[in-house]
Design a protein around this motif. Structure first.
Motif, PDB file in Angstrom:
ATOM      1  N   ARG A 135     -22.149 -11.408 -43.487  1.00  0.00           N
ATOM      2  CA  ARG A 135     -23.587 -11.164 -43.171  1.00  0.00           C
ATOM      3  C   ARG A 135     -24.224  -9.868 -42.928  1.00  0.00           C
ATOM      4  O   ARG A 135     -25.334  -9.560 -43.449  1.00  0.00           O
ATOM      5  N   THR A 136     -23.624  -9.208 -42.080  1.00  0.00           N
ATOM      6  CA  THR A 136     -24.024  -7.844 -41.684  1.00  0.00           C
ATOM      7  C   THR A 136     -24.192  -6.859 -42.858  1.00  0.00           C
ATOM      8  O   THR A 136     -25.052  -6.368 -42.964  1.00  0.00           O
ATOM      9  N   TYR A 168     -29.790 -18.849 -32.968  1.00  0.00           N
ATOM     10  CA  TYR A 168     -28.289 -18.631 -33.218  1.00  0.00           C
ATOM     11  C   TYR A 168     -27.590 -18.025 -32.049  1.00  0.00           C
ATOM     12  O   TYR A 168     -28.282 -16.891 -31.495  1.00  0.00           O
ATOM     13  N   THR A 169     -26.485 -18.391 -31.594  1.00  0.00           N
ATOM     14  CA  THR A 169     -25.778 -17.764 -30.767  1.00  0.00           C
ATOM     15  C   THR A 169     -24.886 -16.556 -31.379  1.00  0.00           C
ATOM     16  O   THR A 169     -23.986 -16.968 -32.254  1.00  0.00           O
ATOM     17  N   LEU A 170     -24.864 -15.518 -30.927  1.00  0.00           N
ATOM     18  CA  LEU A 170     -24.203 -14.498 -31.325  1.00  0.00           C
ATOM     19  C   LEU A 170     -22.754 -14.202 -30.696  1.00  0.00           C
ATOM     20  O   LEU A 170     -22.812 -14.062 -29.782  1.00  0.00           O
ATOM     21  N   PRO A 187     -19.683  -0.823 -37.084  1.00  0.00           N
ATOM     22  CA  PRO A 187     -20.005  -1.579 -38.152  1.00  0.00           C
ATOM     23  C   PRO A 187     -19.473  -1.360 -39.748  1.00  0.00           C
ATOM     24  O   PRO A 187     -19.285  -0.007 -40.010  1.00  0.00           O
ATOM     25  N   LEU A 236     -27.055  -8.139 -44.943  1.00  0.00           N
ATOM     26  CA  LEU A 236     -28.329  -7.747 -44.487  1.00  0.00           C
ATOM     27  C   LEU A 236     -28.588  -6.276 -44.642  1.00  0.00           C
ATOM     28  O   LEU A 236     -29.505  -5.765 -44.877  1.00  0.00           O
ATOM     29  N   GLU A 252     -13.019 -13.184 -42.385  1.00  0.00           N
ATOM     30  CA  GLU A 252     -12.911 -14.587 -41.788  1.00  0.00           C
ATOM     31  C   GLU A 252     -13.736 -14.570 -40.676  1.00  0.00           C
ATOM     32  O   GLU A 252     -14.059 -15.746 -40.034  1.00  0.00           O
ATOM     33  N   PHE A 253     -14.656 -13.488 -40.279  1.00  0.00           N
ATOM     34  CA  PHE A 253     -15.858 -13.643 -39.655  1.00  0.00           C
ATOM     35  C   PHE A 253     -17.178 -13.444 -40.599  1.00  0.00           C
ATOM     36  O   PHE A 253     -17.384 -12.574 -40.934  1.00  0.00           O
ATOM     37  N   PRO A 254     -17.839 -14.821 -40.384  1.00  0.00           N
ATOM     38  CA  PRO A 254     -18.886 -14.600 -41.061  1.00  0.00           C
ATOM     39  C   PRO A 254     -20.223 -13.738 -40.680  1.00  0.00           C
ATOM     40  O   PRO A 254     -20.879 -13.321 -41.744  1.00  0.00           O
ATOM     41  N   GLU A 255     -19.950 -13.451 -39.466  1.00  0.00           N
ATOM     42  CA  GLU A 255     -21.069 -12.433 -39.070  1.00  0.00           C
ATOM     43  C   GLU A 255     -20.698 -11.026 -39.986  1.00  0.00           C
ATOM     44  O   GLU A 255     -21.753 -10.285 -40.022  1.00  0.00           O
ATOM     45  N   MET A 256     -19.480 -10.688 -40.326  1.00  0.00           N
ATOM     46  CA  MET A 256     -19.306  -9.429 -41.008  1.00  0.00           C
ATOM     47  C   MET A 256     -19.997  -9.450 -42.562  1.00  0.00           C
ATOM     48  O   MET A 256     -20.514  -8.634 -42.889  1.00  0.00           O
TER      49      MET A 256
END
Lengths: 263, 263
Positions: free
Chosen positions: B154-155, B261-263, B128, B158, B148-152
């Motif tokens: 967000r990670t 949420y779906t991961l 990560p 957090l 472009e990956f909002p998960e990134m």
């Protein structure tokens, strides 16, 4: 191509009869304009600025209420996604959106991320947002503040939504001159990173001093605003959202690395 | 307040010696301008459009290479985040970013989402993105397409990042007249939904016919662009990112519903 239309209404607070007429009339006008999907604001049947749960309860309805039949009749062959104040079988109040077509109420989504004083009135939904197979393709639903959680739009995209219909009531917030409302920027980004259209139908008017953004916007699957304003309508190609390929070697979904993400 | 500065360089493809000088000089200029954090483009030491892995290997360096000492010297009290072509201990090539301060190389991040032909040259990172405790507060790192990956984003949020430093090389893509580059829109949204500043340092010039967006932008924690252009610099308050409260009853993190949420 499908035609998506938003109707940025100003519901009358606490006046269910007036809002039934207002919403059905708006749906009829959009359908007459060729809409395949009609999106209405959040809490379109009730208004928003409740002083108490009791005030909301007085205009809460179940999905069996005849107003949804009126929506279906007005819509003809179109699909309607609109917000309403729901009374659940459990007696609780929900800030919900109904998906209605000639088959009746196809789905009800209960807002899962409640904004500010909504928490004093509504119970948050406990189910993920739905993707409904409609005549206009797979339509996902979320409500207002839900949109500010990129996990929500991603969840809908992964579930196959090609269009997200989002009833919203955006309280007016400061923004720099020349900028779009921040919620629209968020919708643009969510559309682009998921290659999925997003139609946000806001409301107009003021209610007990609360001003609204009146920021209705229809965003295409490439992330650009296609239409804005009170009667925003745009033709979108749901097939554009079918493939997530963005280069010869890249796919927006295939490139994801879930094991590296914190949920 | 901390001052964040981006230096939108045009590295010379395959010329490590020239790029060492170019990057150290740019860092020195930014530091002289009062920067606390200096962000350089992706692959600033090597250029981008490699014809083969061999070409990239010829300019690949390890984090022990003296160029990072040059960066630290030029930076003085500032923190540098810059992209470089990394040769790993495993002999593989990585599209990496180094975080460098007077303590040396504090972290190396290997891009985890590779764009297009990068897949022919680089191995994707398998860790990560880091958040590094620096004199300018907690700084997260990601590289270009990662954004472009909002998960990134967000990670990183957090994990406590208050600023994300993103070395990028944005290939020029079509956009409607009057619109910002789509990557900037995505950064604006990511900043706002996480209440965290994001500094994207792009590159300029062309390389083997490839045009770049030259879209460098520093976005504040409220999602608005504070500075753009080749020498973009902005003062940001890392404390703005410390609280995620957005209304009397809302918190951007506390309101999350991960079970939905779906991961």
């Amino acid at each position: 191509m499908i035609r998506v239309a938003c109707r940025q209404l100003a519901p009358r607070l606490g006046d269910l009869a007036a809002n039934r007429e207002l919403t059905a009339s708006a749906i009829g006008a959009a359908a007459a304009g060729g809409a395949d999907v009609v999106v209405l604001p959040e809490l379109a049947t009730s208004g928003y600025v409740f002083a108490s749960p009791e005030e909301a309860a007085a205009v809460a309805v179940t999905p069996a209420h005849p107003l949804f039949g009126e929506w279906a009749s007005a819509a003809g062959r179109a699909v309607v996604v609109g917000g309403f104040c729901e009374r659940g079988d459990d007696g609780r109040l929900y800030n919900s959106a109904a998906v209605v077509d000639r088959g009746g109420v196809r789905a009800v989504y209960r807002k899962t991320h409640l904004w500010d004083r909504e928490k004093l009135v509504f119970t948050p939904g406990d189910r993920p947002p739905p993707v409904v197979a409609t005549a206009a393709g797979p339509v996902g639903v979320l409500i207002c503040y839900d949109l500010e959680f990129p996990e929500m739009t991603r969840t809908l995209a992964l579930a196959g939504a090609r269009l997200v219909a989002a009833p919203v009531n955006w309280p007016l917030v400061d923004r720099p001159d020349g900028e779009r409302p921040p919620e629209v920027v968020i919708a643009m980004a969510a559309a682009r990173v998921n290659r999925m259209a997003i139609a946000c139908c806001d409301r107009s008017g003021t209610e007990r001093g609360q001003e609204w953004t009146a920021g209705t916007a229809i965003v295409g699957a490439d992330g650009w605003v296609l239409a804005e304003g009170p009667d925003a309508a745009a033709d979108i190609d749901p097939e554009r959202a079918a493939s997530k390929a963005v280069s010869p070697r890249n796919d927006l979904f295939g490139d994801r690395r879930p094991s590296l993400y914190t949920l």
